[in-house]
Scaffold this motif. Sequence first.
Motif, mmCIF file in Angstrom:
data_model
loop_
_atom_site.group_PDB
_atom_site.id
_atom_site.type_symbol
_atom_site.label_atom_id
_atom_site.label_comp_id
_atom_site.label_asym_id
_atom_site.label_seq_id
_atom_site.Cartn_x
_atom_site.Cartn_y
_atom_site.Cartn_z
ATOM 1 N N ARG A 1 0.822 -1.216 0.000
ATOM 2 C CA ARG A 1 0.000 0.000 0.000
ATOM 3 C C ARG A 1 0.853 1.262 0.000
ATOM 4 N N GLU A 2 2.132 1.124 -0.239
ATOM 5 C CA GLU A 2 3.039 2.266 -0.191
ATOM 6 C C GLU A 2 3.457 2.683 -1.593
ATOM 7 N N HIS B 1 15.267 -13.731 -4.377
ATOM 8 C CA HIS B 1 14.565 -12.538 -4.847
ATOM 9 C C HIS B 1 14.415 -12.471 -6.369
ATOM 10 N N VAL B 2 14.986 -13.418 -7.092
ATOM 11 C CA VAL B 2 14.830 -13.424 -8.552
ATOM 12 C C VAL B 2 13.560 -14.200 -8.866
ATOM 13 N N ARG C 1 12.981 -8.463 -1.454
ATOM 14 C CA ARG C 1 14.232 -7.815 -1.033
ATOM 15 C C ARG C 1 13.987 -6.878 0.140
ATOM 16 N N MET C 2 12.753 -6.325 0.180
ATOM 17 C CA MET C 2 12.414 -5.361 1.220
ATOM 18 C C MET C 2 11.689 -5.997 2.402
ATOM 19 N N GLY C 3 11.576 -7.326 2.409
ATOM 20 C CA GLY C 3 10.947 -8.006 3.523
ATOM 21 C C GLY C 3 9.431 -8.083 3.441
ATOM 22 N N LEU C 4 8.852 -7.745 2.290
ATOM 23 C CA LEU C 4 7.410 -7.847 2.103
ATOM 24 C C LEU C 4 7.063 -9.236 1.582
ATOM 25 N N SER C 5 5.794 -9.582 1.634
ATOM 26 C CA SER C 5 5.360 -10.883 1.107
ATOM 27 C C SER C 5 5.507 -10.900 -0.413
ATOM 28 N N LEU D 1 9.742 -6.252 -10.565
ATOM 29 C CA LEU D 1 8.313 -6.523 -10.507
ATOM 30 C C LEU D 1 7.685 -5.620 -9.455
ATOM 31 N N VAL D 2 6.679 -4.849 -9.862
ATOM 32 C CA VAL D 2 5.988 -3.947 -8.938
ATOM 33 C C VAL D 2 4.486 -4.200 -9.026
ATOM 34 N N ASP D 3 3.757 -3.769 -8.004
ATOM 35 C CA ASP D 3 2.311 -3.984 -7.955
ATOM 36 C C ASP D 3 1.574 -3.093 -8.952
ATOM 37 N N GLY D 4 2.137 -1.971 -9.279
ATOM 38 C CA GLY D 4 1.532 -1.051 -10.237
ATOM 39 C C GLY D 4 2.383 0.182 -10.361
#
Length: 174
Positions: A45-46, A73-74, A93-97, A120-123
């Motif tokens: 959500r960030e 992380h790949v 890499r950032m500790g998120l799911s 890869l990003v959420d949006g």
Amino acid sequence: MSATPARSGADALLQFADELQQQSSSAEAPSVGPELHLVTFALDREEFGIPIGQVREVTRVTEITRVPQARRHVRGVTNLRGRILAVVEIRSRMGLSPAEITPRSRVVVVGIHDRTLGILVDGVSQVVKLPVSTVAPAPEEVLSASADYITGVARWNSRLIILLDLEKLLLLPD
């Protein structure tokens, strides 16, 4: 934070932002000043931002093929117009799911250390130009040896954008 030589353009830019903030506290801020040109994207959500100069393109997520025994992380590799592109899941890499691929998911193709790879990003939110004066250093409480990839936080249009140093983020040990 200790005074060390600047390792990247982002560090130098943040140091410059600190100097601007100090000047603005003693004098009226100029109406026009240096700007950051960022690509912003969502993870969880960030909202995060990276310098547009590192971004080659943004693509929809196509088939990502897992690579056996690749680093955690790949996410895998994908075919980008006949070229094999490694796709890194910076969430992990950032500790998120791990990410769930949705219609909004995107691969941001970036250039780091003379290499091209996808993150890869959420949006992807948008491309923004914002004054350097809107950037505040990352609070000491959020920084650690494993989270020094956060270079600052920008306040823009009632939003907070967390600025990332992709070089540091992608070079984290497993």
